[in-house]
Motif scaffolding. Structure first.
Motif, PDB file in Angstrom:
ATOM      1  N   PHE A  95       0.828  -1.203   0.000  1.00  0.00           N
ATOM      2  CA  PHE A  95       0.000   0.000   0.000  1.00  0.00           C
ATOM      3  C   PHE A  95       0.864   1.255   0.000  1.00  0.00           C
ATOM      4  O   PHE A  95       0.547   2.243  -0.678  1.00  0.00           O
ATOM      5  N   ASP A  96       1.964   1.232   0.734  1.00  0.00           N
ATOM      6  CA  ASP A  96       2.879   2.377   0.707  1.00  0.00           C
ATOM      7  C   ASP A  96       3.474   2.566  -0.694  1.00  0.00           C
ATOM      8  O   ASP A  96       3.637   3.698  -1.171  1.00  0.00           O
ATOM      9  N   LYS A  99       0.835   4.166  -2.889  1.00  0.00           N
ATOM     10  CA  LYS A  99       0.700   5.609  -2.634  1.00  0.00           C
ATOM     11  C   LYS A  99       1.868   6.386  -3.228  1.00  0.00           C
ATOM     12  O   LYS A  99       1.685   7.513  -3.700  1.00  0.00           O
ATOM     13  N   PHE A 150      -3.510  -2.996  -1.856  1.00  0.00           N
ATOM     14  CA  PHE A 150      -4.210  -2.477  -0.680  1.00  0.00           C
ATOM     15  C   PHE A 150      -3.836  -3.243   0.591  1.00  0.00           C
ATOM     16  O   PHE A 150      -4.547  -3.187   1.588  1.00  0.00           O
ATOM     17  N   ASN A 152      -1.723  -3.478   3.827  1.00  0.00           N
ATOM     18  CA  ASN A 152      -0.975  -2.563   4.695  1.00  0.00           C
ATOM     19  C   ASN A 152      -0.084  -3.305   5.691  1.00  0.00           C
ATOM     20  O   ASN A 152       0.327  -2.736   6.705  1.00  0.00           O
ATOM     21  N   THR A 162      -4.131  -7.797   7.475  1.00  0.00           N
ATOM     22  CA  THR A 162      -4.250  -6.638   6.595  1.00  0.00           C
ATOM     23  C   THR A 162      -5.689  -6.134   6.598  1.00  0.00           C
ATOM     24  O   THR A 162      -6.618  -6.839   6.970  1.00  0.00           O
ATOM     25  N   LYS A 166     -10.000  -0.742   4.387  1.00  0.00           N
ATOM     26  CA  LYS A 166      -9.605   0.558   4.935  1.00  0.00           C
ATOM     27  C   LYS A 166      -8.700   1.298   3.957  1.00  0.00           C
ATOM     28  O   LYS A 166      -8.845   2.516   3.744  1.00  0.00           O
ATOM     29  N   CYS A 167      -7.763   0.569   3.348  1.00  0.00           N
ATOM     30  CA  CYS A 167      -6.841   1.200   2.406  1.00  0.00           C
ATOM     31  C   CYS A 167      -7.594   1.712   1.181  1.00  0.00           C
ATOM     32  O   CYS A 167      -7.304   2.800   0.671  1.00  0.00           O
ATOM     33  N   TYR A 168      -8.554   0.913   0.703  1.00  0.00           N
ATOM     34  CA  TYR A 168      -9.351   1.351  -0.449  1.00  0.00           C
ATOM     35  C   TYR A 168     -10.116   2.627  -0.117  1.00  0.00           C
ATOM     36  O   TYR A 168     -10.123   3.590  -0.907  1.00  0.00           O
ATOM     37  N   GLU A 170      -9.405   4.834   2.091  1.00  0.00           N
ATOM     38  CA  GLU A 170      -8.478   5.958   2.266  1.00  0.00           C
ATOM     39  C   GLU A 170      -8.263   6.695   0.951  1.00  0.00           C
ATOM     40  O   GLU A 170      -8.180   7.927   0.922  1.00  0.00           O
TER      41      GLU A 170
END
Length: 533
Positions: A95-96, A99, A150, A152, A162, A166-168, A170
């Motif tokens: 996920f990092d 981004k 996605f 994390n 994981t 939540k990542c989606y 975000e």
């Protein structure tokens, strides 16, 4: 990952071209690197609308890449080894990395728009202009290739849970962030820290020489996991939902997705407006039911590092002929990463879209100079996840309860355009054969070009990269009617013949080609910008 002398990325103004020995290796791998599309190439191409993939590099690509490529200088293969090592040493999360990739795009929006006439579309900030009547720019939507993006948890950290939902959220809840058009649940490798569903083997032996990892071999398929279902539910119920792209899913997992989509639709009917897509694919030219029950494959298994690797080797199937005296037969690629008949129809019924790949291997071409003569079985066996192999391929039972005017060309170039035409026509024939169409709708409304020019593909000759798409229209106008006469599957349905067997009007052919190359994709993006309503 692309850089210049390890100091940063390859400049946006540069094209990616290998040099020296590396260019020979790239040729051996099917021009996988040199087919990459730079902004300059997009600008000089005829591309008006498209989807571009965001993707964090999977561990499998970094695991052993150093041993193969690190002897080449950055001038021959510009790779940022610091980036590779971060992935290999498991120092970050997918996920990092995603981004970071998004941030790189956003930091270059102005340059991409001003220098290369590329704009990105979003429902979050609708454009004031009518993008479908503006010929000045190329308009792109963002997809995410693989739900591992996605994750994390630290790469390969199976002890940490994981939270892909939540990542989606975000990203998708953020009005300043990108708007995600579609997501592949899986990509090319096992992601042990976040199992979503089974994936289909895509890399053959040649690619494995460059990227050597057992993670490319499917082992732990199981349909769709609970985590995968929770993720799909989150994506589909979002106020700006993304589509699930079935490309790269195993055939068993794809059928479980169709089933879950219907189940979710009975609970939340609004989700059924979301179409099914397969963004860059080919066809097996077979039904899965016939493939399994007629055992059009041979099955085996082996042990690697204490794990069972199950494989099938599919029968070769001739799908048509060319005019050549020798080497005149066409064959499909029967690997199960490609779509079966039932799935083509499932996508059409959902009002979805099938992007047909420009990868010659996906379409069925082989390296052999005598590609028109093949043995009984496809040369390369493919690995099938153990559970899925036991469920379907061991017994050969399809359990429906579980599923639901052109330039002169070489012989090889003509074979490749024949294969592309064969895939287009087969989808149309199948649609006409199995579905009732009302009004002006037809199977032609549900297929489009799915080039995968931002992937590591071996493009069909002579369309080496995105800049060569301009000549594809003329070639399709020439070869589609020819292949329609020669394609064997469903040959009782002639796409370009009227009921009285008279030749079709040229205007109809032009309309069909334009739908495939541009109109269907544009209409699909309009639906996206209207939130699929």
């Amino acid at each position: 990952m692309i850089s210049k002398k390890d100091t940063g990325r390859l400049p946006l103004s540069s094209n990616f071209k290998t040099k020296g020995v590396m260019s020979i290796i790239d040729e051996f791998m099917g021009n996988a690197f040199d087919s990459q599309s730079s902004p300059g190439m997009v600008k000089s191409s005829s591309l008006g609308y498209g989807v571009t993939a965001l993707m964090a590099m999977e561990y499998a690509f970094a695991e052993n890449i150093n041993g193969f490529f690190k002897g080449f200088s950055s001038s021959k293969l510009p790779i940022n080894w610091d980036f590779i090592d971060r992935v290999k040493n498991r120092e970050t999360t997918y996920f990092d990395l995603l981004k970071e990739e998004i941030g790189y795009y956003q930091s270059n929006y102005a340059m991409l728009e001003n220098d290369f006439k590329i704009k990105f579309i979003s429902r979050k900030k609708p454009s004031d202009e009518d993008i479908f009547n503006n010929q000045q720019y190329t308009y792109l939507a963002f997809s995410v290739e693989g739900a591992h993006n996605f994750s994390n948890a630290k790469i390969r950290d199976t002890a940490t849970a994981t939270n892909p939902e939540k990542c989606y959220r975000e990203i998708q809840n953020d009005e300043e962030n990108v708007d995600i058009f579609s997501i592949n649940l899986v990509h090319l490798s096992e992601i042990p820290e976040q199992h979503m569903c089974g994936f289909a083997q895509a890399l053959n032996g040649t690619a494995q020489i460059a990227f050597r990892s057992e993670d490319f071999i499917p082992k732990s398929g199981f349909g769709i996991s609970d985590k995968g279902k929770d993720f799909i539910r989150t994506v589909f119920l979002h106020s700006n939902p993304s589509l699930i792209d079935i490309k790269h899913m195993s055939v068993f997992s794809r059928h479980k997705f169709y089933q879950f989509r219907e189940e979710l639709g009975s609970e939340h009917p609004e989700t059924l407006r979301l179409p099914i897509i397969s963004s860059h694919t080919g066809f097996t030219f077979s039904s899965i039911k016939d493939f399994l029950e007629q055992k059009n494959y041979r099955s085996d298994f082996r042990y690697v590092q204490g794990k069972t690797i199950c494989e099938i080797q599919s029968k070769n199937q001739s799908i048509g002929k060319t005019d050549f005296l020798l080497n005149n037969k066409l064959f499909s690629n029967p690997w199960t990463i490609n779509l079966f008949d039932e799935e083509i129809l499932e996508i059409m019924k959902s009002n979805g879209l099938i992007g047909i790949s420009m990868d010659q291997r996906i379409l069925g071409a082989a390296k052999s100079m005598m590609d028109g003569s093949r043995p009984d079985y496809f040369k390369d066996p493919e690995a099938i996840p153990l559970y899925e192999w036991r469920k379907w391929f061991k017994e050969g039972t399809f359990d429906l309860k579980e599923a639901f005017t052109t330039e002169s060309k070489t012989d090889r170039e003509v074979r490749h355009i024949y294969l592309l035409c064969a895939h287009i026509l087969y989808a149309v024939r199948l649609g006409y054969s199995e579905m009732n169409w009302v009004g002006e709708r037809s199977p032609w409304d549900h297929i489009c070009i799915g080039s995968d020019y931002d992937g590591l593909i071996n493009p069909i000759n002579p369309y080496d990269d995105v800049t060569s798409l301009g000549k594809l229209r003329n070639d399709l106008l020439v070869y589609l009617p020819i292949v329609d006469k020669r394609l064997e599957p469903l040959k009782e349905i002639r796409v370009f013949k009227n009921k009285n067997s008279e030749p079709i009007e040229e205007s109809y052919l032009v309309q069909c080609v334009d739908k495939f190359l541009s109109e269907n994709g544009k209409n699909f993006l309009k639906r996206f910008l209207n939130n699929w309503n």
